[in-house]
Design a protein around this motif. Sequence first.
Motif, PDB file in Angstrom:
ATOM      1  N   LEU A   3       0.850  -1.090   0.401  1.00 27.33           N
ATOM      2  CA  LEU A   3      -0.462  -0.116   0.582  1.00 27.33           C
ATOM      3  C   LEU A   3       0.768   1.425   0.213  1.00 27.33           C
ATOM      4  CD1 LEU A   3      -2.355  -0.276   2.792  1.00 27.33           C
ATOM      5  CD2 LEU A   3      -2.861  -0.725   0.311  1.00 27.33           C
ATOM      6  N   GLN A   4       0.695   1.946  -0.699  1.00 24.53           N
ATOM      7  CA  GLN A   4       0.967   3.315  -0.818  1.00 24.53           C
ATOM      8  C   GLN A   4       0.902   4.251  -0.845  1.00 24.53           C
ATOM      9  OE1 GLN A   4       5.330   3.652  -1.522  1.00 24.53           O
ATOM     10  NE2 GLN A   4       4.853   5.986  -1.424  1.00 24.53           N
ATOM     11  N   ALA A   5       0.858   5.558   0.079  1.00 26.98           N
ATOM     12  CA  ALA A   5      -0.241   6.227   0.694  1.00 26.98           C
ATOM     13  C   ALA A   5       0.572   7.626  -0.477  1.00 26.98           C
ATOM     14  CB  ALA A   5      -0.559   6.651   2.330  1.00 26.98           C
ATOM     15  N   SER A   6       0.411   8.778  -0.205  1.00 27.88           N
ATOM     16  CA  SER A   6       0.666  10.079  -0.349  1.00 27.88           C
ATOM     17  C   SER A   6      -0.638  11.065  -0.598  1.00 27.88           C
ATOM     18  CB  SER A   6       1.079   9.971  -2.432  1.00 27.88           C
ATOM     19  OG  SER A   6      -0.521   9.251  -2.794  1.00 27.88           O
ATOM     20  N   GLY A   7       0.805  12.222  -0.702  1.00 23.13           N
ATOM     21  CA  GLY A   7      -0.460  13.435  -0.412  1.00 23.13           C
ATOM     22  C   GLY A   7      -1.367  14.490   0.658  1.00 23.13           C
ATOM     23  N   GLY A  14      -8.392  25.446   7.927  1.00 27.04           N
ATOM     24  CA  GLY A  14      -9.651  25.787   7.554  1.00 27.04           C
ATOM     25  C   GLY A  14      -8.749  25.542   5.623  1.00 27.04           C
ATOM     26  N   GLY A  15      -7.660  25.140   5.974  1.00 31.87           N
ATOM     27  CA  GLY A  15      -7.656  24.165   4.416  1.00 31.87           C
ATOM     28  C   GLY A  15      -8.519  23.157   3.991  1.00 31.87           C
ATOM     29  N   SER A  16      -7.983  22.314   2.888  1.00 31.17           N
ATOM     30  CA  SER A  16      -7.945  20.757   2.440  1.00 31.17           C
ATOM     31  C   SER A  16      -6.716  20.332   1.704  1.00 31.17           C
ATOM     32  CB  SER A  16      -8.882  21.214   1.284  1.00 31.17           C
ATOM     33  OG  SER A  16     -10.351  21.356   2.019  1.00 31.17           O
ATOM     34  N   LEU A  17      -6.793  18.740   1.948  1.00 33.95           N
ATOM     35  CA  LEU A  17      -5.561  18.090   1.565  1.00 33.95           C
ATOM     36  C   LEU A  17      -6.539  16.799   1.091  1.00 33.95           C
ATOM     37  CD1 LEU A  17      -2.849  18.214   4.165  1.00 33.95           C
ATOM     38  CD2 LEU A  17      -2.877  18.911   1.279  1.00 33.95           C
ATOM     39  N   ARG A  18      -5.774  15.653  -0.231  1.00 34.97           N
ATOM     40  CA  ARG A  18      -6.341  14.641  -0.608  1.00 34.97           C
ATOM     41  C   ARG A  18      -5.211  13.599  -0.020  1.00 34.97           C
ATOM     42  NH1 ARG A  18     -11.470  13.288  -3.534  1.00 34.97           N
ATOM     43  NH2 ARG A  18     -10.838  11.497  -4.536  1.00 34.97           N
ATOM     44  N   LYS A  85      -8.206  21.608  10.993  1.00 35.01           N
ATOM     45  CA  LYS A  85      -7.610  22.058  12.074  1.00 35.01           C
ATOM     46  C   LYS A  85      -6.002  21.418  12.678  1.00 35.01           C
ATOM     47  CE  LYS A  85     -12.565  21.121  13.892  1.00 35.01           C
ATOM     48  NZ  LYS A  85     -13.798  20.901  14.726  1.00 35.01           N
ATOM     49  N   PRO A  86      -6.010  22.250  13.890  1.00 37.37           N
ATOM     50  CA  PRO A  86      -4.104  21.866  14.197  1.00 37.37           C
ATOM     51  C   PRO A  86      -4.600  20.454  14.554  1.00 37.37           C
ATOM     52  CG  PRO A  86      -5.013  24.430  14.379  1.00 37.37           C
ATOM     53  CD  PRO A  86      -6.194  23.836  13.881  1.00 37.37           C
ATOM     54  N   GLU A  87      -5.501  20.699  15.239  1.00 39.33           N
ATOM     55  CA  GLU A  87      -5.388  18.943  15.862  1.00 39.33           C
ATOM     56  C   GLU A  87      -5.714  17.796  14.976  1.00 39.33           C
ATOM     57  OE1 GLU A  87      -7.743  21.286  16.930  1.00 39.33           O
ATOM     58  OE2 GLU A  87      -9.447  21.030  17.001  1.00 39.33           O
ATOM     59  N   ASP A  88      -5.755  18.112  13.715  1.00 41.84           N
ATOM     60  CA  ASP A  88      -5.964  16.700  12.637  1.00 41.84           C
ATOM     61  C   ASP A  88      -4.312  17.444  11.993  1.00 41.84           C
ATOM     62  OD1 ASP A  88      -9.215  18.781  11.128  1.00 41.84           O
ATOM     63  OD2 ASP A  88      -8.611  16.973  12.115  1.00 41.84           O
ATOM     64  N   THR A  89      -3.121  17.036  12.868  1.00 44.35           N
ATOM     65  CA  THR A  89      -2.124  16.910  12.106  1.00 44.35           C
ATOM     66  C   THR A  89      -1.631  15.879  12.981  1.00 44.35           C
ATOM     67  OG1 THR A  89      -1.536  19.324  12.074  1.00 44.35           O
ATOM     68  CG2 THR A  89       0.569  17.080  13.034  1.00 44.35           C
ATOM     69  N   ALA A  90      -1.304  15.311  11.940  1.00 45.62           N
ATOM     70  CA  ALA A  90      -0.682  13.034  12.300  1.00 45.62           C
ATOM     71  C   ALA A  90      -0.029  12.920  11.132  1.00 45.62           C
ATOM     72  CB  ALA A  90      -1.848  12.739  12.471  1.00 45.62           C
ATOM     73  N   VAL A  91       0.464  11.912  11.512  1.00 43.27           N
ATOM     74  CA  VAL A  91       0.171  10.308  10.365  1.00 43.27           C
ATOM     75  C   VAL A  91      -0.533   9.814   9.793  1.00 43.27           C
ATOM     76  CG1 VAL A  91       2.781   8.637   9.191  1.00 43.27           C
ATOM     77  CG2 VAL A  91       3.361  10.984  10.957  1.00 43.27           C
ATOM     78  N   TYR A  92      -0.733   9.883   8.523  1.00 42.17           N
ATOM     79  CA  TYR A  92      -1.818   8.907   8.251  1.00 42.17           C
ATOM     80  C   TYR A  92      -1.841   7.607   7.180  1.00 42.17           C
ATOM     81  CZ  TYR A  92      -5.226  13.251   9.251  1.00 42.17           C
ATOM     82  OH  TYR A  92      -6.156  14.451  10.307  1.00 42.17           O
ATOM     83  N   GLY A 111      -0.275   0.877   5.141  1.00 37.93           N
ATOM     84  CA  GLY A 111       0.588   1.819   3.881  1.00 37.93           C
ATOM     85  C   GLY A 111       1.713   2.418   5.201  1.00 37.93           C
ATOM     86  N   GLN A 112       2.972   3.087   4.494  1.00 40.05           N
ATOM     87  CA  GLN A 112       3.489   3.625   5.019  1.00 40.05           C
ATOM     88  C   GLN A 112       3.547   4.865   5.592  1.00 40.05           C
ATOM     89  OE1 GLN A 112       3.483   4.125   2.401  1.00 40.05           O
ATOM     90  NE2 GLN A 112       3.949   6.454   2.034  1.00 40.05           N
ATOM     91  N   GLY A 113       2.403   5.843   5.193  1.00 37.39           N
ATOM     92  CA  GLY A 113       1.581   6.407   6.090  1.00 37.39           C
ATOM     93  C   GLY A 113       2.227   7.962   5.259  1.00 37.39           C
ATOM     94  N   THR A 114       1.566   9.075   5.264  1.00 37.70           N
ATOM     95  CA  THR A 114       2.128  10.269   5.230  1.00 37.70           C
ATOM     96  C   THR A 114       1.352  11.481   5.896  1.00 37.70           C
ATOM     97  OG1 THR A 114       1.884  11.841   2.812  1.00 37.70           O
ATOM     98  CG2 THR A 114      -0.517  10.184   3.618  1.00 37.70           C
ATOM     99  N   LEU A 115       2.452  12.351   6.029  1.00 39.21           N
ATOM    100  CA  LEU A 115       2.458  13.506   6.788  1.00 39.21           C
ATOM    101  C   LEU A 115       1.527  15.070   7.275  1.00 39.21           C
ATOM    102  CD1 LEU A 115       3.289  14.519   9.540  1.00 39.21           C
ATOM    103  CD2 LEU A 115       5.165  15.084   8.836  1.00 39.21           C
ATOM    104  N   VAL A 116       0.467  14.997   7.590  1.00 36.00           N
ATOM    105  CA  VAL A 116      -0.263  15.978   7.133  1.00 36.00           C
ATOM    106  C   VAL A 116       0.050  16.798   8.367  1.00 36.00           C
ATOM    107  CG1 VAL A 116      -2.693  17.258   7.747  1.00 36.00           C
ATOM    108  CG2 VAL A 116      -2.464  14.866   5.839  1.00 36.00           C
TER     109      VAL A 116
END
Length: 120
Positions: A3-7, A14-18, A85-92, A111-116
């Motif tokens: 599994l390969q995560a990205s993004g 208030g912003g967005s990421l996918r 939100k700042p509290e969404d900061t994590a490795v997903y 997957g290996q995780g991706t940092l948000v």
Amino acid sequence: VQLQASGGGLVQAGGSLRLSCAASGSIFSINHMAWYRQAPGKQREFVATIDSSVSTNYADSVKGRFTVSRDNTKNTVSLQMNSLKPEDTAVYCCNAEIQASPGSYYSHYWGQGTLVTVSS
């Protein structure tokens, strides 16, 4: 199976990421696909899941802001994250329950995780 995560990346509150996660390798069938996250100093927690019938489930903390989807033709799962939100900061990390060949058992893969990072 891999599994390969990205993004992931840095975004203002208030912003967005996918996020996207692609499964590859010996795959016959995929049941559940899910996203988890782990913030610094905290345990990993469930974020969202989507099953083969496209039924979804979300953690209360992300309901109404995040949307999970999947493309069965490409063996991918995505997570659209809005109103971050700042509290969404994590490795997903993505997770998938995969059957490698007909008649074999389903196994969970990560997957290996991706940092948000969400700045205030």
